[in-house]
Design a protein around this motif. Structure first.
Motif, PDB file in Angstrom:
ATOM      1  N   VAL A   7     -18.590 -15.818  50.134  1.00 32.56           N
ATOM      2  CA  VAL A   7     -19.118 -15.026  51.499  1.00 32.56           C
ATOM      3  C   VAL A   7     -19.991 -13.769  50.976  1.00 32.56           C
ATOM      4  CG1 VAL A   7     -16.990 -16.132  52.968  1.00 32.56           C
ATOM      5  CG2 VAL A   7     -16.933 -13.888  51.041  1.00 32.56           C
ATOM      6  N   ASP A   8     -20.539 -13.074  52.137  1.00 33.04           N
ATOM      7  CA  ASP A   8     -21.029 -12.227  52.204  1.00 33.04           C
ATOM      8  C   ASP A   8     -20.011 -11.122  52.104  1.00 33.04           C
ATOM      9  OD1 ASP A   8     -22.618  -9.920  52.627  1.00 33.04           O
ATOM     10  OD2 ASP A   8     -23.624 -10.208  54.172  1.00 33.04           O
ATOM     11  N   GLY A   9     -20.063 -10.199  50.882  1.00 34.28           N
ATOM     12  CA  GLY A   9     -18.728  -9.347  50.776  1.00 34.28           C
ATOM     13  C   GLY A   9     -19.348  -8.346  51.801  1.00 34.28           C
ATOM     14  N   THR A  10     -20.688  -8.110  51.847  1.00 27.64           N
ATOM     15  CA  THR A  10     -20.708  -7.016  52.243  1.00 27.64           C
ATOM     16  C   THR A  10     -20.251  -6.853  53.907  1.00 27.64           C
ATOM     17  OG1 THR A  10     -22.752  -6.955  52.941  1.00 27.64           O
ATOM     18  CG2 THR A  10     -22.208  -6.093  50.975  1.00 27.64           C
ATOM     19  N   ASP A  11     -20.280  -7.827  54.329  1.00 26.94           N
ATOM     20  CA  ASP A  11     -20.031  -8.183  56.587  1.00 26.94           C
ATOM     21  C   ASP A  11     -19.129  -7.742  56.583  1.00 26.94           C
ATOM     22  OD1 ASP A  11     -20.596  -8.216  58.467  1.00 26.94           O
ATOM     23  OD2 ASP A  11     -22.469  -9.136  58.695  1.00 26.94           O
ATOM     24  N   MET A  12     -17.674  -7.201  57.052  1.00 25.81           N
ATOM     25  CA  MET A  12     -15.883  -8.131  56.212  1.00 25.81           C
ATOM     26  C   MET A  12     -16.392  -8.809  58.232  1.00 25.81           C
ATOM     27  SD  MET A  12     -15.442  -7.215  53.579  1.00 25.81           S
ATOM     28  CE  MET A  12     -12.918  -7.106  54.624  1.00 25.81           C
ATOM     29  N   ASP A  13     -16.389  -9.596  59.088  1.00 20.95           N
ATOM     30  CA  ASP A  13     -16.357  -9.580  60.379  1.00 20.95           C
ATOM     31  C   ASP A  13     -17.192 -11.223  60.160  1.00 20.95           C
ATOM     32  OD1 ASP A  13     -15.665  -7.677  61.364  1.00 20.95           O
ATOM     33  OD2 ASP A  13     -17.800  -6.733  63.068  1.00 20.95           O
ATOM     34  N   ALA A  14     -17.827 -10.601  58.543  1.00 26.02           N
ATOM     35  CA  ALA A  14     -18.883 -12.372  58.460  1.00 26.02           C
ATOM     36  C   ALA A  14     -17.500 -13.092  57.270  1.00 26.02           C
ATOM     37  CB  ALA A  14     -20.671 -12.467  57.674  1.00 26.02           C
ATOM     38  N   VAL A  15     -16.978 -12.263  56.624  1.00 29.20           N
ATOM     39  CA  VAL A  15     -16.271 -12.531  56.525  1.00 29.20           C
ATOM     40  C   VAL A  15     -15.215 -13.323  57.091  1.00 29.20           C
ATOM     41  CG1 VAL A  15     -13.989 -12.478  54.082  1.00 29.20           C
ATOM     42  CG2 VAL A  15     -16.736 -11.447  53.907  1.00 29.20           C
ATOM     43  N   THR A  16     -14.743 -12.784  57.856  1.00 27.99           N
ATOM     44  CA  THR A  16     -13.750 -13.354  58.719  1.00 27.99           C
ATOM     45  C   THR A  16     -14.102 -14.634  59.587  1.00 27.99           C
ATOM     46  OG1 THR A  16     -12.517 -11.728  59.216  1.00 27.99           O
ATOM     47  CG2 THR A  16     -12.408 -13.182  60.536  1.00 27.99           C
ATOM     48  N   ALA A  17     -15.447 -14.915  60.103  1.00 31.36           N
ATOM     49  CA  ALA A  17     -15.796 -15.800  60.370  1.00 31.36           C
ATOM     50  C   ALA A  17     -16.045 -16.974  59.839  1.00 31.36           C
ATOM     51  CB  ALA A  17     -17.301 -15.427  61.137  1.00 31.36           C
ATOM     52  N   THR A  18     -16.509 -16.509  58.722  1.00 28.67           N
ATOM     53  CA  THR A  18     -16.927 -17.753  57.322  1.00 28.67           C
ATOM     54  C   THR A  18     -15.946 -18.579  57.462  1.00 28.67           C
ATOM     55  OG1 THR A  18     -18.675 -16.274  57.049  1.00 28.67           O
ATOM     56  CG2 THR A  18     -18.388 -18.667  55.786  1.00 28.67           C
ATOM     57  N   VAL A  19     -14.592 -17.842  56.943  1.00 20.29           N
ATOM     58  CA  VAL A  19     -13.250 -18.199  56.268  1.00 20.29           C
ATOM     59  C   VAL A  19     -12.982 -19.059  57.913  1.00 20.29           C
ATOM     60  CG1 VAL A  19     -11.160 -17.842  56.100  1.00 20.29           C
ATOM     61  CG2 VAL A  19     -12.601 -16.587  54.498  1.00 20.29           C
ATOM     62  N   GLN A  20     -12.859 -18.644  59.034  1.00 13.68           N
ATOM     63  CA  GLN A  20     -12.508 -19.365  59.930  1.00 13.68           C
ATOM     64  C   GLN A  20     -12.912 -20.855  60.171  1.00 13.68           C
ATOM     65  OE1 GLN A  20     -12.364 -17.375  63.416  1.00 13.68           O
ATOM     66  NE2 GLN A  20     -12.218 -18.854  64.958  1.00 13.68           N
TER      67      GLN A  20
ATOM     68  N   THR B 103      -8.568 -14.920  47.829  1.00 11.62           N
ATOM     69  CA  THR B 103      -9.500 -14.371  47.672  1.00 11.62           C
ATOM     70  C   THR B 103      -9.308 -13.527  47.218  1.00 11.62           C
ATOM     71  OG1 THR B 103      -8.270 -12.454  49.290  1.00 11.62           O
ATOM     72  CG2 THR B 103      -9.324 -13.894  50.640  1.00 11.62           C
ATOM     73  N   ASN B 104     -10.632 -12.399  46.807  1.00 15.35           N
ATOM     74  CA  ASN B 104     -10.693 -11.971  45.538  1.00 15.35           C
ATOM     75  C   ASN B 104     -11.043 -10.272  45.909  1.00 15.35           C
ATOM     76  OD1 ASN B 104     -11.271 -13.746  42.763  1.00 15.35           O
ATOM     77  ND2 ASN B 104     -12.298 -14.675  44.397  1.00 15.35           N
ATOM     78  N   GLY B 105     -10.109  -9.734  46.702  1.00 15.53           N
ATOM     79  CA  GLY B 105      -9.673  -8.531  47.138  1.00 15.53           C
ATOM     80  C   GLY B 105      -8.879  -8.307  47.921  1.00 15.53           C
ATOM     81  N   ALA B 106      -8.488  -7.093  48.130  1.00 13.62           N
ATOM     82  CA  ALA B 106      -7.619  -6.735  48.991  1.00 13.62           C
ATOM     83  C   ALA B 106      -8.212  -6.911  50.621  1.00 13.62           C
ATOM     84  CB  ALA B 106      -6.467  -5.641  48.940  1.00 13.62           C
ATOM     85  N   GLN B 107      -9.500  -6.438  50.508  1.00 12.90           N
ATOM     86  CA  GLN B 107      -9.883  -6.227  51.977  1.00 12.90           C
ATOM     87  C   GLN B 107     -10.028  -7.801  52.168  1.00 12.90           C
ATOM     88  OE1 GLN B 107     -10.610  -5.218  49.391  1.00 12.90           O
ATOM     89  NE2 GLN B 107     -13.029  -4.764  49.448  1.00 12.90           N
ATOM     90  N   PHE B 108     -10.615  -8.855  52.056  1.00 10.80           N
ATOM     91  CA  PHE B 108     -10.933  -9.814  51.757  1.00 10.80           C
ATOM     92  C   PHE B 108      -9.734 -11.222  52.237  1.00 10.80           C
ATOM     93  CE2 PHE B 108     -14.588  -8.325  48.845  1.00 10.80           C
ATOM     94  CZ  PHE B 108     -14.820  -8.167  49.531  1.00 10.80           C
ATOM     95  N   ALA B 109      -8.472 -10.474  51.791  1.00 13.53           N
ATOM     96  CA  ALA B 109      -6.911 -10.715  51.480  1.00 13.53           C
ATOM     97  C   ALA B 109      -6.797 -10.913  54.054  1.00 13.53           C
ATOM     98  CB  ALA B 109      -5.895 -10.730  50.770  1.00 13.53           C
ATOM     99  N   LEU B 110      -7.389  -9.474  53.900  1.00 13.84           N
ATOM    100  CA  LEU B 110      -6.563  -9.194  54.987  1.00 13.84           C
ATOM    101  C   LEU B 110      -7.586  -9.887  56.545  1.00 13.84           C
ATOM    102  CD1 LEU B 110      -6.189  -4.976  54.221  1.00 13.84           C
ATOM    103  CD2 LEU B 110      -4.458  -7.244  54.856  1.00 13.84           C
ATOM    104  N   ALA B 111      -8.815 -10.032  55.805  1.00 11.62           N
ATOM    105  CA  ALA B 111      -9.515 -10.681  56.623  1.00 11.62           C
ATOM    106  C   ALA B 111      -9.195 -12.246  56.924  1.00 11.62           C
ATOM    107  CB  ALA B 111     -11.786 -10.812  56.330  1.00 11.62           C
ATOM    108  N   ALA B 112      -9.041 -12.485  55.533  1.00 13.89           N
ATOM    109  CA  ALA B 112      -8.073 -13.705  55.844  1.00 13.89           C
ATOM    110  C   ALA B 112      -7.412 -13.878  56.695  1.00 13.89           C
ATOM    111  CB  ALA B 112      -8.290 -14.510  53.890  1.00 13.89           C
ATOM    112  N   VAL B 113      -6.362 -13.586  56.601  1.00 13.13           N
ATOM    113  CA  VAL B 113      -4.842 -13.418  57.812  1.00 13.13           C
ATOM    114  C   VAL B 113      -5.386 -13.404  59.592  1.00 13.13           C
ATOM    115  CG1 VAL B 113      -3.104 -11.921  58.476  1.00 13.13           C
ATOM    116  CG2 VAL B 113      -3.821 -11.950  55.882  1.00 13.13           C
ATOM    117  N   LYS B 114      -6.718 -12.603  59.335  1.00 10.96           N
ATOM    118  CA  LYS B 114      -7.652 -13.097  60.932  1.00 10.96           C
ATOM    119  C   LYS B 114      -7.803 -14.161  60.876  1.00 10.96           C
ATOM    120  CE  LYS B 114      -8.196  -7.279  61.347  1.00 10.96           C
ATOM    121  NZ  LYS B 114      -9.843  -6.994  60.554  1.00 10.96           N
ATOM    122  N   SER B 115      -8.490 -14.741  59.760  1.00 11.70           N
ATOM    123  CA  SER B 115      -9.346 -15.657  59.786  1.00 11.70           C
ATOM    124  C   SER B 115      -8.281 -16.883  60.176  1.00 11.70           C
ATOM    125  CB  SER B 115      -9.706 -15.896  58.444  1.00 11.70           C
ATOM    126  OG  SER B 115     -11.125 -15.494  58.501  1.00 11.70           O
ATOM    127  N   VAL B 116      -7.474 -17.147  59.634  1.00  9.97           N
ATOM    128  CA  VAL B 116      -5.998 -17.990  59.919  1.00  9.97           C
ATOM    129  C   VAL B 116      -5.915 -17.809  61.257  1.00  9.97           C
ATOM    130  CG1 VAL B 116      -3.516 -18.927  58.994  1.00  9.97           C
ATOM    131  CG2 VAL B 116      -4.984 -18.111  56.891  1.00  9.97           C
TER     132      VAL B 116
END
Length: 331
Positions: free
Chosen positions: A204-217, A231-244
């Protein structure tokens, strides 16, 4: 980022230095040279250290690394500068800037070891000691670094794989937010090696958190069999929670790395666990080691073995023990 003119990375140095002076009692001006206790009144003898990382903008992980480095610099009366660039060519350029400025020591990350090989060699030829932190545990010795402080990412990945087996997971999705970063690749490879279930990598593109959420979703919607997102970082885990949530998937979320928001997510049960590699400690030890080497010829691990700062699992059962430090911004 090159100098002159001043780059955004270098501009951040002054801001971080000022903040450090407000936060750390007795700070003598980290990154400054016009303080009464600094180099101008000490005959130019104050030690100068550059911390140069591949960290991206606004990443809480690297803020923890900087806080640790600033604490060590304040203790040792070091003139510390911090610069970062997530582009390997840019990071190499920042290191060459530090060499031209004739610093007394450099602490550097080796997320892309090949790109950093030449500037590390240039620093050694200039007589500047260099230590490594965070990324490059398999390359620091061959690169000629004095010491290394960080987590063995392969070991950490295998530990996560074992943990997933304990949790009865069957299909893991390992999310990598920076392609080619040796540390992140090693983590996911370790997960795959140890985990008894199926493991897929997702870039995923780690510089774009909206894109991270959408890609995982999208991946979760595409493959409902995935029951664990790593995930490989705290902020990406929180994004993944939204994705789920948005995918209405059954997957759980676990992660490498920690910050105060992630601590709360573990407490709430939104994230199963985090692997803490103690970034504050990495920054602190890297800077302090250069002071010790200059003043007493010391090397941690004898210059032969890395100093490991992780992995340690933070779960709902033990998260309270680190919560107050996370609230204070050091975990």
């Amino acid at each position: 980022m090159k100098t002159p003119p001043p780059s955004p990375a270098h501009a951040r140095v002054a801001t971080l230095a000022a903040a450090a002076c407000l936060l750390l009692a007795g700070c003598s001006g980290v990154g400054a040279t016009d303080d009464a206790s600094g180099a101008d009144t000490a005959g130019g003898s104050r030690m100068k250290v550059a911390l140069i990382t591949h960290g991206g903008e606004g990443d809480a992980f690297w803020e923890l690394v900087q806080k640790g480095a600033q604490a060590a610099a304040a203790k040792d009366d070091i003139d510390l500068t911090y610069a970062n660039d997530d582009d390997p060519a840019g990071q190499a350029s920042l290191m060459r800037d530090a060499i031209r400025q004739k610093v007394d020591g450099i602490a550097v990350t080796l997320a892309k070891p090949t790109a950093m090989a030449a500037p590390v060699t240039e620093a050694r030829r200039a007589g500047i000691p260099v230590v490594g932190l965070n990324s490059g545990i398999d390359d620091w010795k061959s690169a000629g670094l004095l010491e290394y402080f960080g987590q063995d990412e392969s070991v950490a990945g295998r530990a996560v794989g074992d943990k997933l087996d304990d949790l009865k997971a069957k299909h893991a999705l390992c999310v990598i937010h920076e392609r080619g970063n040796v540390a992140l690749e090693a983590r996911c490879a370790g997960v795959k090696k140890a985990f008894g279930g199926e493991t897929d990598n997702l870039y995923v593109d780690g510089t774009d958190m909206d894109a991270v959420t959408a890609t995982v979703q999208a991946r979760l919607a595409q493959n409902p069999a995935i029951d664990e997102v790593v995930t490989n970082g705290a902020q990406f885990a929180l994004a993944a929670v939204k994705s789920v949530e948005q995918a209405r998937a059954k997957a759980r979320v676990a992660t490498f790395d920690l910050n105060k928001d992630l601590v709360q997510a573990v407490r709430d049960g939104d994230v199963q666990f985090a692997v803490d590699q103690q970034p504050y400690l990495q920054g602190y030890l890297a800077v302090d080691s250069l002071w010790l080497y200059r003043h007493n010829g010391n090397t941690f691990g004898g210059g032969e073995a890395p100093v490991l700062t992780g992995p340690a699992f933070v779960t709902k059962a033990n998260v309270a023990s680190v919560a107050r430090f996370a609230a204070g911004g050091t975990r």
